[in-house]
Motif scaffolding. Structure first.
Motif, mmCIF file in Angstrom:
data_model
loop_
_atom_site.group_PDB
_atom_site.id
_atom_site.type_symbol
_atom_site.label_atom_id
_atom_site.label_comp_id
_atom_site.label_asym_id
_atom_site.label_seq_id
_atom_site.Cartn_x
_atom_site.Cartn_y
_atom_site.Cartn_z
ATOM 1 N N ALA A 119 -14.562 2.079 15.715
ATOM 2 C CA ALA A 119 -15.615 1.909 14.715
ATOM 3 C C ALA A 119 -15.946 0.424 14.621
ATOM 4 O O ALA A 119 -15.244 -0.415 15.188
ATOM 5 N N VAL A 120 -16.995 0.138 13.900
ATOM 6 C CA VAL A 120 -17.390 -1.244 13.650
ATOM 7 C C VAL A 120 -17.308 -1.482 12.149
ATOM 8 O O VAL A 120 -17.739 -0.653 11.350
ATOM 9 N N ALA A 121 -16.720 -2.624 11.787
ATOM 10 C CA ALA A 121 -16.558 -2.990 10.381
ATOM 11 C C ALA A 121 -17.226 -4.333 10.131
ATOM 12 O O ALA A 121 -17.478 -5.095 11.066
ATOM 13 N N VAL A 122 -17.481 -4.606 8.867
ATOM 14 C CA VAL A 122 -18.005 -5.924 8.509
ATOM 15 C C VAL A 122 -16.957 -6.972 8.880
ATOM 16 O O VAL A 122 -15.774 -6.677 8.988
ATOM 17 N N ALA A 123 -17.387 -8.194 9.075
ATOM 18 C CA ALA A 123 -16.478 -9.257 9.510
ATOM 19 C C ALA A 123 -15.524 -9.704 8.412
ATOM 20 O O ALA A 123 -14.390 -10.088 8.694
ATOM 21 N N ASP A 124 -15.955 -9.645 7.162
ATOM 22 C CA ASP A 124 -15.156 -10.129 6.036
ATOM 23 C C ASP A 124 -13.985 -9.183 5.774
ATOM 24 O O ASP A 124 -14.160 -8.088 5.243
ATOM 25 N N GLN A 125 -12.779 -9.620 6.122
ATOM 26 C CA GLN A 125 -11.604 -8.765 5.992
ATOM 27 C C GLN A 125 -11.211 -8.505 4.543
ATOM 28 O O GLN A 125 -10.428 -7.605 4.277
ATOM 29 N N SER A 126 -11.760 -9.255 3.610
ATOM 30 C CA SER A 126 -11.437 -9.023 2.204
ATOM 31 C C SER A 126 -12.430 -8.078 1.529
ATOM 32 O O SER A 126 -12.239 -7.700 0.380
ATOM 33 N N ALA A 127 -13.475 -7.679 2.258
ATOM 34 C CA ALA A 127 -14.506 -6.811 1.682
ATOM 35 C C ALA A 127 -14.021 -5.360 1.603
ATOM 36 O O ALA A 127 -13.356 -4.873 2.519
ATOM 37 N N PRO A 128 -14.342 -4.661 0.522
ATOM 38 C CA PRO A 128 -13.994 -3.240 0.423
ATOM 39 C C PRO A 128 -14.588 -2.418 1.574
ATOM 40 O O PRO A 128 -13.978 -1.442 2.014
ATOM 41 N N ARG A 129 -15.748 -2.795 2.075
ATOM 42 C CA ARG A 129 -16.348 -2.067 3.203
ATOM 43 C C ARG A 129 -15.501 -2.219 4.462
ATOM 44 O O ARG A 129 -15.446 -1.319 5.293
ATOM 45 N N PHE A 130 -14.836 -3.358 4.634
ATOM 46 C CA PHE A 130 -13.930 -3.545 5.766
ATOM 47 C C PHE A 130 -12.758 -2.577 5.649
ATOM 48 O O PHE A 130 -12.402 -1.886 6.601
ATOM 49 N N ALA A 131 -12.142 -2.522 4.464
ATOM 50 C CA ALA A 131 -11.019 -1.604 4.233
ATOM 51 C C ALA A 131 -11.449 -0.161 4.461
ATOM 52 O O ALA A 131 -10.717 0.630 5.077
ATOM 53 N N ALA A 132 -12.641 0.188 3.984
ATOM 54 C CA ALA A 132 -13.147 1.553 4.179
ATOM 55 C C ALA A 132 -13.292 1.866 5.658
ATOM 56 O O ALA A 132 -12.941 2.964 6.111
ATOM 57 N N ALA A 133 -13.793 0.910 6.442
ATOM 58 C CA ALA A 133 -13.970 1.142 7.879
ATOM 59 C C ALA A 133 -12.633 1.303 8.587
ATOM 60 O O ALA A 133 -12.474 2.173 9.451
ATOM 61 N N VAL A 134 -11.651 0.482 8.228
ATOM 62 C CA VAL A 134 -10.318 0.600 8.850
ATOM 63 C C VAL A 134 -9.705 1.956 8.515
ATOM 64 O O VAL A 134 -9.229 2.677 9.402
ATOM 65 N N LEU A 135 -9.720 2.327 7.241
ATOM 66 C CA LEU A 135 -9.109 3.594 6.830
ATOM 67 C C LEU A 135 -9.859 4.794 7.404
ATOM 68 O O LEU A 135 -9.245 5.801 7.774
ATOM 69 N N SER A 136 -11.169 4.694 7.501
ATOM 70 C CA SER A 136 -11.957 5.771 8.105
ATOM 71 C C SER A 136 -11.596 5.942 9.576
ATOM 72 O O SER A 136 -11.512 7.064 10.086
ATOM 73 N N THR A 137 -11.362 4.831 10.269
ATOM 74 C CA THR A 137 -10.984 4.895 11.688
ATOM 75 C C THR A 137 -9.580 5.467 11.843
ATOM 76 O O THR A 137 -9.313 6.224 12.778
ATOM 77 N N VAL A 138 -8.681 5.142 10.922
ATOM 78 C CA VAL A 138 -7.343 5.738 10.923
ATOM 79 C C VAL A 138 -7.462 7.256 10.771
ATOM 80 O O VAL A 138 -6.826 8.027 11.500
ATOM 81 N N ALA A 139 -8.297 7.695 9.832
ATOM 82 C CA ALA A 139 -8.495 9.137 9.616
ATOM 83 C C ALA A 139 -9.070 9.807 10.862
ATOM 84 O O ALA A 139 -8.656 10.915 11.223
ATOM 85 N N LYS A 140 -10.001 9.135 11.514
ATOM 86 C CA LYS A 140 -10.599 9.705 12.719
ATOM 87 C C LYS A 140 -9.545 9.843 13.824
ATOM 88 O O LYS A 140 -9.513 10.849 14.541
ATOM 89 N N SER A 141 -8.656 8.864 13.951
ATOM 90 C CA SER A 141 -7.611 8.962 14.973
ATOM 91 C C SER A 141 -6.655 10.109 14.663
ATOM 92 O O SER A 141 -6.185 10.797 15.574
ATOM 93 N N LEU A 142 -6.373 10.350 13.387
ATOM 94 C CA LEU A 142 -5.523 11.484 13.015
ATOM 95 C C LEU A 142 -6.235 12.813 13.267
ATOM 96 O O LEU A 142 -5.604 13.801 13.651
ATOM 97 N N ALA A 143 -7.548 12.842 13.076
ATOM 98 C CA ALA A 143 -8.315 14.057 13.400
ATOM 99 C C ALA A 143 -8.259 14.321 14.902
ATOM 100 O O ALA A 143 -8.099 15.470 15.328
#
Length: 190
Positions: A119-143
């Motif tokens: 997936a692609v995430a925003v560059a700012d690692q402190s942004a909630p959208r960054f965390a959402a992208a990381v966790l969404s990608t984790v969920a996709k890998s588990l799927a």
């Protein structure tokens, strides 16, 4: 006066979906006591590790880059997120090989590796959208791991059928014909 309901944030939506689909998902590396799942933390190498129901998800986050190829004039920076689920297989010690080897070597960390999710995430690692992208990608890998596990179970059943059919094949009957007939019987039964 009616209460206004705030629309959920991308991180809030992601956390709610994770709680339903993957209850007990937790970050294991880098580990910090008392930190919520939505507070995504990375090592200095921009990696993280999550655990859920025996699966381990290894996450790596790329450097800031101009990943928006659709808009060449864009100056926005993004990061690529890669997550891959693995499953530790601890029962490999008693498995005998086929054929000759000089000596056996034990695999101390035998794992099944599943397809990676990107997936692609925003560059700012402190942004909630960054965390959402990381966790969404984790969920996709588990799927992906769930899909692959389901497929592996079906494939293992078919492999067991092939072995059983070969042991039952009468002498003088061609292997190809015998397997074709057994497959036709199995397919008709399902």
């Amino acid at each position: 006066m009616p209460e206004e309901t705030a629309s959920p944030t991308p991180l809030g939506q992601t956390l709610a979906a994770l709680a339903v689909q993957y209850p007990g998902l937790r970050q294991t590396d880098p580990y910090t006591v008392g930190v919520q799942l939505g507070d995504v933390r990375l090592t200095p190498q921009r990696t993280a590790r999550y655990a859920w129901a025996g699966y381990e998800v290894q996450v790596s986050v790329g450097h800031e880059d101009h990943l928006d190829r659709d808009s060449p004039d864009s100056t926005a920076l993004y990061r690529q997120v890669r997550a891959q689920a693995v499953l530790l297989v601890p029962q490999t010690v008693g498995v005998d090989g086929i054929g000759h080897v000089e000596w056996e070597v034990i695999n101390h960390r035998a794992e099944m590796v599943f397809p990676a999710a990107f997936a692609v995430a925003v560059a700012d690692q402190s942004a909630p959208r960054f965390a959402a992208a990381v966790l969404s990608t984790v969920a996709k890998s588990l799927a992906y791991a769930r899909l692959a596990t389901d497929r592996a179970a079906v494939q293992a059943e078919h492999a067991a059928d092939e072995v059983r059919w070969e042991s039952e094949r009468p002498a003088g009957v061609s292997q190809r014909r015998w397997r074709r007939d057994r497959k036709a019987e199995r397919d008709a039964a399902s």
